[in-house]
Design a protein around this motif. Structure first.
Motif, PDB file in Angstrom:
ATOM      1  N   ARG A  68       0.845  -1.200   0.000  1.00 47.45           N
ATOM      2  CA  ARG A  68       0.000   0.000   0.000  1.00 47.45           C
ATOM      3  C   ARG A  68       0.882   1.252   0.000  1.00 47.45           C
ATOM      4  O   ARG A  68       0.651   2.200  -0.755  1.00 47.45           O
ATOM      5  CB  ARG A  68      -0.928  -0.014   1.222  1.00 47.45           C
ATOM      6  N   ARG A 108      -6.583  -6.441  -3.378  1.00 44.99           N
ATOM      7  CA  ARG A 108      -7.286  -5.568  -2.417  1.00 44.99           C
ATOM      8  C   ARG A 108      -6.615  -4.198  -2.357  1.00 44.99           C
ATOM      9  O   ARG A 108      -7.284  -3.165  -2.404  1.00 44.99           O
ATOM     10  CB  ARG A 108      -7.273  -6.255  -1.042  1.00 44.99           C
ATOM     11  N   GLN A 160      -7.234  -2.195  -5.488  1.00 47.43           N
ATOM     12  CA  GLN A 160      -8.625  -1.729  -5.493  1.00 47.43           C
ATOM     13  C   GLN A 160      -8.778  -0.424  -4.702  1.00 47.43           C
ATOM     14  O   GLN A 160      -9.596   0.428  -5.063  1.00 47.43           O
ATOM     15  CB  GLN A 160      -9.517  -2.837  -4.910  1.00 47.43           C
ATOM     16  N   GLN A 161      -7.935  -0.259  -3.664  1.00 51.03           N
ATOM     17  CA  GLN A 161      -8.046   0.945  -2.827  1.00 51.03           C
ATOM     18  C   GLN A 161      -7.342   2.162  -3.420  1.00 51.03           C
ATOM     19  O   GLN A 161      -7.410   3.262  -2.867  1.00 51.03           O
ATOM     20  CB  GLN A 161      -7.463   0.659  -1.427  1.00 51.03           C
ATOM     21  N   GLY A 214     -10.637   1.046 -10.360  1.00 53.61           N
ATOM     22  CA  GLY A 214     -10.018  -0.050  -9.616  1.00 53.61           C
ATOM     23  C   GLY A 214      -9.826  -1.285 -10.468  1.00 53.61           C
ATOM     24  O   GLY A 214      -9.633  -1.199 -11.679  1.00 53.61           O
ATOM     25  N   CYS A 267      -6.581   3.007 -11.863  1.00 57.09           N
ATOM     26  CA  CYS A 267      -6.914   3.733 -10.643  1.00 57.09           C
ATOM     27  C   CYS A 267      -6.668   5.215 -10.869  1.00 57.09           C
ATOM     28  O   CYS A 267      -5.511   5.630 -11.034  1.00 57.09           O
ATOM     29  CB  CYS A 267      -6.087   3.217  -9.461  1.00 57.09           C
TER      30      CYS A 267
END
Lengths: 413, 413
Positions: free
Chosen positions: B242, B271, B274-275, B280, B299
């Motif tokens: 992240r 995941r 996607q954030q 996404g 994104c």
């Protein structure tokens, strides 16, 4: 040396050139970082310093087991295993399995001692007390890659005189080979000549033309992993050319001259080249269009080409003669298998029997398939080439090509 | 986001990706020297600042004449011309021809006023008192290239969004255009992950593997005129990924992640991606081998690809997905016409219906023609790719290919 007494076929000219050159090719080498070696040619055979993988690895997520313990296992009659641990990633494991023991393992993990297969996680079910049910038998070494299976210690991973691509860089780095010995880039001296030729950045006067060949040829040399050494623009003077070649020859592996285009300039260009060393001029004039007045020479082991002054002709000839020589100078086959594009010719084309013609074409995607459309207008112009996607060849034994014929297009990169 | 719920075809995945991306592509540009522009893409249409040639030029050595004065001339009945001068090379001439006057001219020289053709030197004979005999009639503008015949003032010489090759460099420099505006190189962040992965120069321990993907992917990005931004190796930790993506996203035009290969690593990779912004993840899992677990996402306009950790799979997927995206990001068609190699398959190959397979093959030149031999051994290894010359495809609607079939080989460069 009067010109054009006998026009050679391009194949003959290339053959003479490569034969005269081959005994002289001495490839010196240098060591460079592997990660910067794309496009270079290996100067040494490289062998694997250790096997790869260095340990038996799992190729799926699941449980490492002894394959024989799973024999007969099925959905209706599962085998029961005791889970004795989890294999940590990136670490050597000290686990050893006894009969009916399993260890949780992730893709890339190291098999514990005695394990010789992995059961996929989807084919197991965790039950109480660190026990699992296994619903499918695995065969020996299933879902693994064994020590040395990708490469054994001592196996050749990079042959001598191979062009290094991204995948070779990957293979070498996988083995920790971070430096590689490659053939030194051939140095190519580039001489433009003509009283009317000026550098592109200079203000132009009526009557002059800008130098183009230095830059198109430099680009081609760099694409073939050569080092371009531009010498600048010479006036149409025999002595200036003699001086330039004498300067360049000791420090170059090849010299390209784009000759002044008059008959007298072509004459003295051949004469000066002839004086640069043995065997000298091998061919003067080839039966091609464009490129008829090309001069081929090898002087004391240095290939020297007198290319036409016309930028389009110079570039087309360079594609067919400079490229193979640069390959030879780096230890590569001079005629590698090259990809091409098949298309349908849109119009009839005539050509002179006995002469090999190269014509620029544009590719057009149609519902009937790919079409090759000759670039119209006088084709001996550099802007005609920049409107083209590639070249088609009309062979010497043909007098033309017919509309609707399938042709192979040599892409211009 | 559980993985592999629905496997997309590679065509569907690419289409989704390109469609989600297209509205966001904003090509910023920079001005660079024309001679360094090979491989870059034009960010502006370029028009000729002046015609080319800038004057009527001779294309042979001979005599400039008024064509009409040669009408009827032949070997048996030559026309007689008075030679009034010689055209200097590289200078504007002030000569003007009257009836039955000629001027000596060299290839590339400027025609004098009133002249509209050149008689080749071979078709003339010098006689006494500065007179020549002409043995052949010439038609208007024969052996010349007229002012503006190569390009007219204001004509487009470089269209918008064209890949610049050596021949485009030549065309621009011929017009004195020494600077060119090109699309900025797309910046591609590259993240490797896996607890077992170490840099290639580090001493390896049993259980570890060396990072390969950073370097093969960087090489591919550079070959497509992109700028590779290697981020380094991450541990298998959701938070580390992240952090890396948050760091890279504001300064990259694309991000490539080679995910840890375990199911859990793949899960959190999807995941975390996607954030990173809308829309996404567009696809997770494609029906191909290699490359099934690939993640496709856009994104906030930045394409993000989660590639398999296996270096061979990562490279093959990058060839088929990263390349088209890099083309799109530079304003090029994502699916240009590409050359290929036709060969005969040496053995039968089976594949699973519904899945598109890519297999490495070696090309072998035989007397029966070119043969494509699949590289043996487990094919998901980077060293298998480095033993191959290219890839062949078994289409999704086929269950295999037969020995003796003609196949098209996609070269690996």
């Amino acid at each position: 040396m009067p010109e054009f007494l006998t026009l050679l076929t391009p194949q003959e000219a290339r053959q003479r050139m490569l034969e005269a050159l081959s005994p002289h090719v001495r490839l010196s080498s240098e060591t460079i970082p592997t990660r910067e070696a794309v496009g270079r040619v290996s100067a040494q055979e490289v062998r694997a310093p250790h096997p790869l993988p260095m340990f038996h690895r799992a190729t799926v997520d699941g449980y490492a087991v002894r394959a024989e313990d799973t024999f007969g296992a099925s959905e209706s009659l599962p085998a029961y295993f005791r889970v004795v641990g989890e294999i940590p990633m990136g670490k050597q494991t000290t686990l050893a399995l006894a009969a009916m023991e399993a260890a949780l393992i992730h893709t890339g993990g190291m098999l514990p001692s005695n394990a010789n297969a992995v059961v996929m996680i989807e084919q197991t079910q965790r039950i109480a007390d660190g026990e699992i049910e296994v619903y499918r038998a695995v065969s020996a070494w299933e879902n693994t890659i064994r020590l040395g299976e990708e490469v054994k210690e001592g196996e050749i991973v990079l042959p001598l005189h191979k062009r290094i691509r991204a995948v070779e860089v990957g293979g070498l780095l996988a083995l920790g080979i971070t430096q590689v010995e490659v053939v030194r880039k051939p140095k190519v001296g580039i001489v433009s000549s003509g009283d009317e030729v000026i550098p592109p950045e200079q203000t132009i006067q009526i009557g002059q033309v800008r130098d183009v060949n230095t830059y198109t040829l430099s680009a081609l040399v760099r694409q073939c992993s050569g080092e371009a050494i531009p010498y600048g623009i010479l006036p149409d003077q025999e002595e200036a050319l003699r001086q330039a070649l004498s300067d360049l020859k000791p420090r170059c592996d090849m010299i390209l001259i784009t000759a002044g285009s008059s008959v007298s300039a072509r004459d003295y260009t051949a004469r000066v080249i002839q004086q640069m060393g043995a065997p000298g001029v091998l061919a003067h004039g080839i039966n091609t269009r464009p490129g008829k007045p090309t001069i081929f020479a090898v002087c004391d082991g240095v290939p020297i080409l007198g290319l036409p002054g016309n930028p389009m002709s110079a570039y087309v000839i360079a594609l067919h003669f400079v490229k193979p020589i640069l390959f030879l100078l780096q230890g590569l086959p001079w005629n590698p298998i090259t990809p091409r594009i098949e298309a349908t010719l849109t119009i009839n084309l005539n050509s002179q029997a006995g002469r090999e013609d190269w014509l620029p074409v544009r590719l057009i995607q149609t519902e009937q398939g790919l079409q090759a459309e000759p670039v119209f207008g006088k084709s001996n112009m550099i802007l005609a080439l920049s409107r083209a996607d590639g070249l088609i060849c009309i062979a010497a034994d043909a007098t033309g090509l017919a509309a609707g014929e399938q042709v192979f297009v040599e892409p211009i990169d």
